[in-house]
Design a protein around this motif. Sequence first.
Motif: not given
Length: 235
Positions: A192-219
């Motif tokens: 969420e923080a990265r989305a607010r900055t306009g930075e590349n989201l993919m590294p943060a999303i990949a890290a969230a998946v590795e920490d077992f965040a769900t698709v719904g939580e990320i969305s």
Amino acid sequence: MLRFHVQTAGSSLTAQQPENNIVRVAIQALAAVLGGCQSLHTNALDEALALPTEDAALLALRTQQIVAHETGVTNTVDPVGGSYAIEKLTDEIESRAKAYIQKIDALGGMLRAIETGYVQGEIQKAAYEYQRAIERGEQIVVGVNQFVAEKGMSVPTLRIDPALERAQIERVRALRARRNSAQAAAAVAAVEARARTGENLMPAIAAAVEDFATVGEISDALRRVFGEYTESVVL
């Protein structure tokens, strides 16, 4: 180098005489290969009725394999090279695509064109004109407005077992119970923080998946920043 994927035209498939869709998909798949695609998806015969059954999906795969291994079309780099008809059509596609791009640029770009309803309007206009052509008999669709069978034809359709939904819910609950909840929450917050900055989201999303965040939580994190797009009605 241009590498591209092709999916056969699901919008061309019909609920009437669905077995005819096998022929449609085979011709479309052959056209894609003749056009030089590197990746191909073939639709299943029952997709105008439901999600594909396992048998229908297998037949769609076999269609690709027959084109690849039995027709010889893949033995030549450019089987239709030099064809006047193909070159003429290619030039026409290029010319009309450039006209569209210029029109969209004049509107202020693709995002602005979507916001003003131009893109939706063009899609709706094309769909309306195609449907009118079918109704007037100018566009023949076998089994729909010509060569209609007196007796209806049916094929098996996929039925999803409701137990699968309950099983998936339990899997998500079990995942949340065994993961490090604080770590997962922190990873989602980072998205969420990265989305607010306009930075590349993919590294943060990949890290969230590795920490077992769900698709719904990320969305949900992305919805909090960007909202949820609702298509405007264009008449």
